[in-house]
Design a protein around this motif. Structure first.
Motif, PDB file in Angstrom:
ATOM      1  N   ILE A   1     -24.802 -10.064  11.963  1.00  0.00           N
ATOM      2  CA  ILE A   1     -24.022  -9.627  10.811  1.00  0.00           C
ATOM      3  C   ILE A   1     -25.012  -9.392   9.683  1.00  0.00           C
ATOM      4  CG2 ILE A   1     -23.554 -12.017  10.100  1.00  0.00           C
ATOM      5  CD1 ILE A   1     -20.978 -10.994   8.789  1.00  0.00           C
ATOM      6  N   THR A   2     -24.862  -8.276   8.983  1.00  0.00           N
ATOM      7  CA  THR A   2     -25.757  -7.972   7.874  1.00  0.00           C
ATOM      8  C   THR A   2     -24.984  -7.194   6.825  1.00  0.00           C
ATOM      9  OG1 THR A   2     -27.923  -7.070   7.285  1.00  0.00           O
ATOM     10  CG2 THR A   2     -26.593  -5.785   8.842  1.00  0.00           C
ATOM     11  N   GLY A   3     -25.616  -6.964   5.699  1.00  0.00           N
ATOM     12  CA  GLY A   3     -24.982  -6.237   4.604  1.00  0.00           C
ATOM     13  C   GLY A   3     -24.663  -7.111   3.412  1.00  0.00           C
ATOM     14  N   TRP A   4     -24.661  -8.442   3.609  1.00  0.00           N
ATOM     15  CA  TRP A   4     -24.338  -9.335   2.500  1.00  0.00           C
ATOM     16  C   TRP A   4     -25.547  -9.508   1.585  1.00  0.00           C
ATOM     17  CZ3 TRP A   4     -19.486 -10.029   1.604  1.00  0.00           C
ATOM     18  CH2 TRP A   4     -18.572 -10.063   2.662  1.00  0.00           C
ATOM     19  N   PRO A   5     -25.320  -9.662   0.274  1.00  0.00           N
ATOM     20  CA  PRO A   5     -26.438  -9.787  -0.675  1.00  0.00           C
ATOM     21  C   PRO A   5     -27.163 -11.117  -0.545  1.00  0.00           C
ATOM     22  CG  PRO A   5     -24.343 -10.093  -1.798  1.00  0.00           C
ATOM     23  CD  PRO A   5     -24.013  -9.646  -0.401  1.00  0.00           C
ATOM     24  N   GLY A   6     -28.427 -11.120  -0.974  1.00  0.00           N
ATOM     25  CA  GLY A   6     -29.257 -12.316  -0.870  1.00  0.00           C
ATOM     26  C   GLY A   6     -28.754 -13.501  -1.655  1.00  0.00           C
ATOM     27  N   SER A   7     -27.856 -13.291  -2.610  1.00  0.00           N
ATOM     28  CA  SER A   7     -27.320 -14.408  -3.383  1.00  0.00           C
ATOM     29  C   SER A   7     -26.434 -15.321  -2.536  1.00  0.00           C
ATOM     30  CB  SER A   7     -26.508 -13.886  -4.574  1.00  0.00           C
ATOM     31  OG  SER A   7     -25.464 -13.022  -4.137  1.00  0.00           O
ATOM     32  N   MET A   8     -26.015 -14.855  -1.359  1.00  0.00           N
ATOM     33  CA  MET A   8     -25.202 -15.679  -0.460  1.00  0.00           C
ATOM     34  C   MET A   8     -26.112 -16.454   0.492  1.00  0.00           C
ATOM     35  SD  MET A   8     -22.132 -12.976   0.462  1.00  0.00           S
ATOM     36  CE  MET A   8     -21.370 -14.074   1.663  1.00  0.00           C
ATOM     37  N   ASN A   9     -25.853 -17.758   0.637  1.00  0.00           N
ATOM     38  CA  ASN A   9     -26.656 -18.534   1.573  1.00  0.00           C
ATOM     39  C   ASN A   9     -26.019 -18.521   2.966  1.00  0.00           C
ATOM     40  OD1 ASN A   9     -24.556 -20.433   1.579  1.00  0.00           O
ATOM     41  ND2 ASN A   9     -25.514 -21.679  -0.022  1.00  0.00           N
TER      42      ASN A   9
END
Length: 355
Positions: free
Chosen positions: A181-189
């Motif tokens: 899964i990808t696409g989420w911003p780096g601010s999410m752990n």
């Protein structure tokens, strides 16, 4: 309205570029000679030169070309950026390749069938003795260089104060990606990324990691599970290391075996970044809507090299580092059933069985 200045010149340039793409297409005998001459200034027929540039063998390259050839030779589509600006011919070729791989190569990244899973479990147990283990999970950051003056880019700032996009992957013992899964911003752990995934939802519903339990000595039953580092929550189907000081010998032994086994996920992500330059280092202001598809196709290409037993991957250095400048994160979420399973395995692996 009169003709736009430079229009004929641009059309002529695009026509010439299209002719070069066709001439250099797989199937024309001298495409590699022509490409080699253009990038090096001289003709090189050494196969290693090809492999050092593409990081795959000609056999694998030819297979990939066979998947996308028909789509790439079709009429050019009118691709455009999100702002409506039409892509150049070169960018259109890139996106036709991405779309073709998404459609034609999808079978190279899938959850294992039951017979495949039995082989995966056996290989995982051979690594460090973990029984009924089905995968190792890890995340990595795809670095981006974004203008900080744009307030909307703050969401992409991760805990190391860098702009990044997160990639989460479940990996098998052969370093093959089985779920991403990808696409989420780096601010999410790791926790919210995991919980947003279809993989998490299926495991929670019991439609994944729901195979037969393994019965160990003294009637000790162990369900299917995957393993991760301390940044992930401890769940009934996801085992993580023991945390804290003054751990018992059994818990220390368990942590060692877990760490030795989950190396496959670290190595897979390190090799992914090592093979495909487009996701190495910082990407200069990428289209964040299209980047997840690029990452996905890179994962497909990674798996294809494994599925075709590409010999080039055997000579590539094997690294465990994929996020070299990132510190280990810690999650304190622990499910009771996950703790029970981890304790059972800890006692089994240390040789001290329950009474």
């Amino acid at each position: 309205m009169g003709p736009v200045r430079g229009l004929k010149k641009r059309k002529r340039a695009e026509k010439n570029a299209a002719a070069r793409v066709t001439a250099a297409a797989p199937g024309s005998g001298d495409w590699w000679d022509d490409f080699s001459r253009r990038i090096t200034g001289h003709l090189s027929k050494e196969s290693r030169k090809f492999e050092s540039i593409f990081k795959i063998s000609r056999k694998t390259f030819n297979y990939i070309c066979s998947l996308v050839r028909d789509d790439l030779m079709a009429r050019t589509s009118n691709f455009a950026f999100t702002d409506g600006k039409t892509l150049s011919l070169e960018d259109q070729v890139t996106w036709r390749f991405v779309e073709a791989m998404e459609e034609r190569g999808i079978h190279h990244l899938k959850w294992p069938t039951s017979p495949e899973m039995e082989d995966i479990k056996s290989k995982f147990e051979e690594i460090q003795g973990l029984p009924n283990c089905c995968g190792a999970i890890d995340t990595t950051h795809i670095m981006m260089c974004l203008p900080s003056v744009d307030a909307t880019n703050k969401v992409w700032v991760d805990y190391e104060k860098k702009h990044s996009m997160v990639l989460q992957a479940v990996v098998d013992p052969d370093l093959r990606f089985r779920d991403i899964i990808t696409g989420w911003p780096g601010s999410m752990n790791e926790v919210p990324v995991l919980q947003s995934s279809g993989f998490f939802k299926m495991c929670e519903k019991g439609t994944r990691l729901n195979g037969e339990k393994v019965e160990l000595p003294e009637k000790l039953e162990v369900r299917e599970y995957i393993i991760g580092d301390s940044g992930f929550p401890l769940l009934p189907w996801l085992l993580t290391p023991y945390q804290g000081k003054d751990l018992s010998d059994a818990k220390i032994e368990f942590n060692k075996r877990l760490s030795g086994t989950r190396m496959v996920a670290q190595r897979a992500l390190a090799r992914l970044k090592g093979m495909w330059k487009i996701i190495q280092g910082e990407m200069w202001r990428p289209d964040k809507h299209r980047l997840p598809r690029i990452i996905y196709v890179c994962c497909l290409l990674h798996n294809i090299a494994i599925d075709l037993e590409d010999e080039v991957r055997d000579v590539m250095p094997l690294s465990d580092e994929h996020d070299t400048s990132y510190k280990q994160q810690f999650c304190d979420i622990a499910d009771g059933n996950g703790s029970t399973l981890r304790d059972k395995l800890s006692r089994y692996l240390s040789g001290r069985l329950p009474p």
